[in-house]
Design a protein around this motif. Structure first.
Motif, mmCIF file in Angstrom:
data_model
loop_
_atom_site.group_PDB
_atom_site.id
_atom_site.type_symbol
_atom_site.label_atom_id
_atom_site.label_comp_id
_atom_site.label_asym_id
_atom_site.label_seq_id
_atom_site.Cartn_x
_atom_site.Cartn_y
_atom_site.Cartn_z
ATOM 1 N N ILE A 63 -0.132 11.007 24.195
ATOM 2 C CA ILE A 63 1.242 10.688 24.589
ATOM 3 C C ILE A 63 2.221 11.617 23.884
ATOM 4 O O ILE A 63 3.180 12.087 24.472
ATOM 5 C CB ILE A 63 1.549 9.211 24.260
ATOM 6 N N ARG A 64 1.975 11.884 22.588
ATOM 7 C CA ARG A 64 2.898 12.754 21.852
ATOM 8 C C ARG A 64 2.732 14.208 22.226
ATOM 9 O O ARG A 64 3.609 15.023 21.954
ATOM 10 C CB ARG A 64 2.670 12.565 20.343
ATOM 11 N N GLU A 65 1.585 14.568 22.812
ATOM 12 C CA GLU A 65 1.350 15.964 23.166
ATOM 13 C C GLU A 65 1.681 16.266 24.617
ATOM 14 O O GLU A 65 1.505 17.391 25.067
ATOM 15 C CB GLU A 65 -0.113 16.316 22.895
ATOM 16 N N TYR A 116 12.661 -1.472 4.821
ATOM 17 C CA TYR A 116 11.834 -0.825 5.845
ATOM 18 C C TYR A 116 10.413 -1.391 5.864
ATOM 19 O O TYR A 116 9.838 -1.627 6.921
ATOM 20 C CB TYR A 116 11.824 0.681 5.582
ATOM 21 N N GLU A 117 9.843 -1.642 4.685
ATOM 22 C CA GLU A 117 8.451 -2.072 4.622
ATOM 23 C C GLU A 117 8.257 -3.490 5.146
ATOM 24 O O GLU A 117 7.190 -3.826 5.672
ATOM 25 C CB GLU A 117 7.939 -1.972 3.179
ATOM 26 N N THR A 118 9.281 -4.334 5.019
ATOM 27 C CA THR A 118 9.139 -5.723 5.472
ATOM 28 C C THR A 118 9.725 -5.930 6.864
ATOM 29 O O THR A 118 9.100 -6.554 7.723
ATOM 30 C CB THR A 118 9.838 -6.663 4.477
ATOM 31 N N SER A 119 10.922 -5.406 7.094
ATOM 32 C CA SER A 119 11.607 -5.663 8.373
ATOM 33 C C SER A 119 11.092 -4.792 9.503
ATOM 34 O O SER A 119 11.307 -5.125 10.671
ATOM 35 C CB SER A 119 13.118 -5.443 8.208
ATOM 36 N N VAL A 120 10.417 -3.690 9.183
ATOM 37 C CA VAL A 120 9.944 -2.775 10.223
ATOM 38 C C VAL A 120 8.420 -2.783 10.294
ATOM 39 O O VAL A 120 7.830 -3.153 11.309
ATOM 40 C CB VAL A 120 10.478 -1.343 9.993
ATOM 41 N N ILE A 121 7.781 -2.374 9.195
ATOM 42 C CA ILE A 121 6.314 -2.237 9.226
ATOM 43 C C ILE A 121 5.646 -3.603 9.367
ATOM 44 O O ILE A 121 4.794 -3.815 10.228
ATOM 45 C CB ILE A 121 5.825 -1.511 7.966
ATOM 46 N N GLU A 122 6.051 -4.549 8.498
ATOM 47 C CA GLU A 122 5.411 -5.859 8.515
ATOM 48 C C GLU A 122 5.786 -6.667 9.751
ATOM 49 O O GLU A 122 4.952 -7.401 10.293
ATOM 50 C CB GLU A 122 5.784 -6.634 7.250
ATOM 51 N N THR A 123 7.015 -6.533 10.217
ATOM 52 C CA THR A 123 7.488 -7.353 11.335
ATOM 53 C C THR A 123 6.998 -6.829 12.678
ATOM 54 O O THR A 123 6.502 -7.585 13.512
ATOM 55 C CB THR A 123 9.015 -7.425 11.328
ATOM 56 N N TYR A 124 7.117 -5.510 12.896
ATOM 57 C CA TYR A 124 6.823 -4.946 14.214
ATOM 58 C C TYR A 124 5.526 -4.144 14.267
ATOM 59 O O TYR A 124 5.114 -3.709 15.338
ATOM 60 C CB TYR A 124 7.983 -4.050 14.670
ATOM 61 N N GLY A 125 4.895 -3.894 13.131
ATOM 62 C CA GLY A 125 3.630 -3.178 13.142
ATOM 63 C C GLY A 125 3.741 -1.728 13.544
ATOM 64 O O GLY A 125 2.846 -1.186 14.196
ATOM 65 N N VAL A 126 4.830 -1.044 13.166
ATOM 66 C CA VAL A 126 5.021 0.376 13.461
ATOM 67 C C VAL A 126 5.389 1.080 12.163
ATOM 68 O O VAL A 126 5.892 0.473 11.207
ATOM 69 C CB VAL A 126 6.111 0.592 14.523
ATOM 70 N N ARG A 127 5.141 2.392 12.142
ATOM 71 C CA ARG A 127 5.430 3.178 10.948
ATOM 72 C C ARG A 127 5.987 4.530 11.369
ATOM 73 O O ARG A 127 5.551 5.106 12.367
ATOM 74 C CB ARG A 127 4.168 3.373 10.106
ATOM 75 N N LEU A 128 6.942 5.029 10.588
ATOM 76 C CA LEU A 128 7.526 6.346 10.825
ATOM 77 C C LEU A 128 6.724 7.373 10.034
ATOM 78 O O LEU A 128 6.677 7.319 8.797
ATOM 79 C CB LEU A 128 8.997 6.363 10.410
ATOM 80 N N ASP A 142 15.039 19.053 13.238
ATOM 81 C CA ASP A 142 13.939 19.945 13.629
ATOM 82 C C ASP A 142 12.603 19.202 13.638
ATOM 83 O O ASP A 142 11.752 19.444 14.510
ATOM 84 C CB ASP A 142 13.875 21.142 12.674
ATOM 85 N N ALA A 143 12.420 18.283 12.682
ATOM 86 C CA ALA A 143 11.160 17.518 12.649
ATOM 87 C C ALA A 143 11.051 16.602 13.864
ATOM 88 O O ALA A 143 9.966 16.430 14.440
ATOM 89 C CB ALA A 143 11.081 16.704 11.364
ATOM 90 N N LEU A 144 12.162 16.021 14.285
ATOM 91 C CA LEU A 144 12.136 15.149 15.464
ATOM 92 C C LEU A 144 11.893 15.961 16.733
ATOM 93 O O LEU A 144 11.157 15.534 17.628
ATOM 94 C CB LEU A 144 13.450 14.370 15.573
ATOM 95 N N LYS A 145 12.516 17.135 16.836
ATOM 96 C CA LYS A 145 12.328 17.953 18.026
ATOM 97 C C LYS A 145 10.919 18.523 18.101
ATOM 98 O O LYS A 145 10.351 18.644 19.199
ATOM 99 C CB LYS A 145 13.355 19.091 18.046
ATOM 100 N N ALA A 146 10.340 18.877 16.955
ATOM 101 C CA ALA A 146 8.986 19.420 16.934
ATOM 102 C C ALA A 146 7.914 18.334 16.977
ATOM 103 O O ALA A 146 6.727 18.649 16.986
ATOM 104 C CB ALA A 146 8.782 20.283 15.686
ATOM 105 N N ARG A 147 8.331 17.070 16.976
ATOM 106 C CA ARG A 147 7.434 15.914 17.019
ATOM 107 C C ARG A 147 6.512 15.827 15.803
ATOM 108 O O ARG A 147 5.442 15.225 15.873
ATOM 109 C CB ARG A 147 6.586 15.924 18.299
ATOM 110 N N THR A 148 6.922 16.459 14.703
ATOM 111 C CA THR A 148 6.178 16.242 13.463
ATOM 112 C C THR A 148 6.622 14.950 12.788
ATOM 113 O O THR A 148 5.912 14.429 11.920
ATOM 114 C CB THR A 148 6.396 17.425 12.508
#
Length: 464
Positions: A87-89, A329-341, A367-373
């Motif tokens: 999907i990312r590629e 971030y670790e509780t409200s994002v990772i623990e709650t929704y199961g996603v990681r940046l 640049d990191a967002l545009k390069a998908r890194t």
């Protein structure tokens, strides 16, 4: 003339082969001979070839590099959707690449590169053409000088002005031309086209089914031209410019005919599109935005473009209206929704982009967002449980995992409303007064009624 079979096949040929994943065909077993059943390993390999390429998830814009998780905690969802690496590629560079299953309008094929011999031959032809053009212009100038001399002689002989003679010549050459000889590139009338079709030997022996087939193929070709996508960003941008010009002209003409007001906004729908945003208002419609909203029309165009680039995006969490929480971030994002940046740039503080103080760090993040890194990834149920266990261990050790909200300085102190103070009065002066609710006549309380006749003091003194 109607389209031939070859022409229809060429026009309706699907040119989206480069965008549609190719599905290999399985070998057909020989007739009357049952083929052996494939082994489980072979069946898995065969089925894998039929998996189409999943289009890539659009990357979020540089201003909001988050899936917008809410600060409130919630339970980890039971089902976590795993996003494949493909999907990312995937390719999201154009509208056609993001819609691989739709037909593509055939772009104009660029001419082939010329060889040195062809360039030299064209240069010789160009020089010869320029020489012929110069000779023609010299001959025409000589003819005009001779005509001018002849007109002056006629004006002296007939006692008229040269202008009068030029007007006579112009009326004879411009307004009395014959249309018997049709010039090249002119159009035929409908009656002439019907006569040509009737006289064409290829169309005389057509059956009713063949005629219906030609008509259906023509309608299909026209429909594909309407709903197909442009092959690349350049063709899409040209289509937008041409169509927008026609709409603007139609709006202006409609304004002249009917006196209506209209506003047009045209913005791109993806950050990778090269379409130039445009706006137009009939008459003085642009003044409406400044008079009513106290902002120029261009500000709304920019906001509209930002909003449009965030629409129709496939969210990683599959939920809407989520707000990012960098502090927890670790509780409200990772623990709650199961996603990681993943892939946050090294040396850039993990905080909201609006709180990043230097332009260099903002550019690194962009640049990191545009390069998908730098992207969002979905954690597996095992990873979510491991992260929750780690948080419990840290809580047991006395570490503050979730940052508490900051309390008010006067928390616990009773506060009174300041309605009669000067601040309250200033507040009321700055705000629009609230409208009072209207009461029905039946709801009004009846007060004491006055006497029908009231005696004055003078009358009382006279009675005495």
């Amino acid at each position: 003339m109607p389209l031939t079979n070859d022409e229809i096949a060429a026009l309706t040929k699907d040119i989206a082969a480069t965008n549609i994943p190719t599905i290999p065909e399985l070998p057909t077993p020989p007739a009357r001979t049952p083929s052996p059943q494939p082994s489980p390993t072979e069946a898995v390999d065969i089925a894998a070839t039929y998996i189409p390429t999943i289009p890539e998830l659009p990357t979020p814009s540089a201003r909001t590099p988050s899936p917008q998780p809410s600060p409130t905690e919630a339970e980890v969802p039971d089902t976590i959707v795993e996003i494949p690496e493909s999907i990312r590629e995937a390719n999201t560079s154009s509208w056609a690449a993001r819609n691989p299953t739709r037909a593509i309008i055939r772009p104009r094929t660029p001419p082939p590169r010329l060889t040195d011999a062809q360039k030299a031959s064209r240069k010789i032809k160009r020089d010869q053409r320029l020489k012929r053009t110069k000779n023609l212009h010299d001959a025409v100038a000589e003819y005009l000088n001779a005509q001018k001399t002849k007109i002056e002689a006629l004006s002296r002989a007939h006692h008229v002005t040269p202008k009068h003679i030029n007007d006579i010549i112009g009326s004879q050459t411009h307004y009395r031309t014959s249309r018997k000889n049709r010039p090249a590139g002119s159009r035929y009338s409908l009656a002439e086209l019907r006569e040509m079709v009737a006289a064409d030997p290829e169309t005389k022996g057509l059956t009713r089914q063949e005629k219906e087939g030609y008509i259906a193929a023509l309608e299909e070709h026209r429909q594909k031209k309407v709903v197909s996508v442009r092959a690349n960003n350049l063709a899409a941008a040209r289509d937008v410019v041409a169509t927008t010009d026609r709409i603007v002209k139609e709006l202006d003409d409609l304004r002249v005919r009917t006196g209506v007001y209209g506003t047009l906004f045209v913005v791109r729908g993806h950050i990778n599109d090269t379409i130039q945003s445009a706006m137009h208002g009939t008459d003085n419609s642009e003044d409406f935005w400044e008079d009513v909203y106290e902002h120029p029309m261009a500000d709304f165009l920019r906001q509209y473009e930002q909003w449009a680039c965030t629409q129709n995006q496939i969210a990683v969490t599959g939920k809407k209206d989520i707000v990012m929480n960098y502090n927890n971030y670790e509780t409200s994002v990772i623990e709650t929704y199961g996603v990681r940046l993943v892939g946050w740039p090294h040396g850039v503080k993990f905080t909201s982009p609006s709180n990043i103080g230097t332009v260099g760090d903002i550019r690194k993040l962009r640049d990191a967002l545009k390069a998908r890194t730098c992207y969002w990834t979905v954690l597996s149920p095992a990873e979510v449980k491991a992260h929750a266990s780690e948080l419990d261990t840290r809580r047991s050790a006395g570490e503050v995992v979730r940052k508490p909200r900051k309390k008010r300085s006067d928390a616990g102190v009773p506060r009174k409303r300041k309605d009669g103070s000067s601040a309250g009065r200033a507040n009321k002066e700055n705000h629009r007064p609230l409208k009072r609710a209207k009461k029905n006549p039946a709801q009004l309380q009846e007060g004491p009624k006055s006497a029908e006749f009231v005696e004055s003091s003078d009358e009382e003194e006279g009675d005495e």
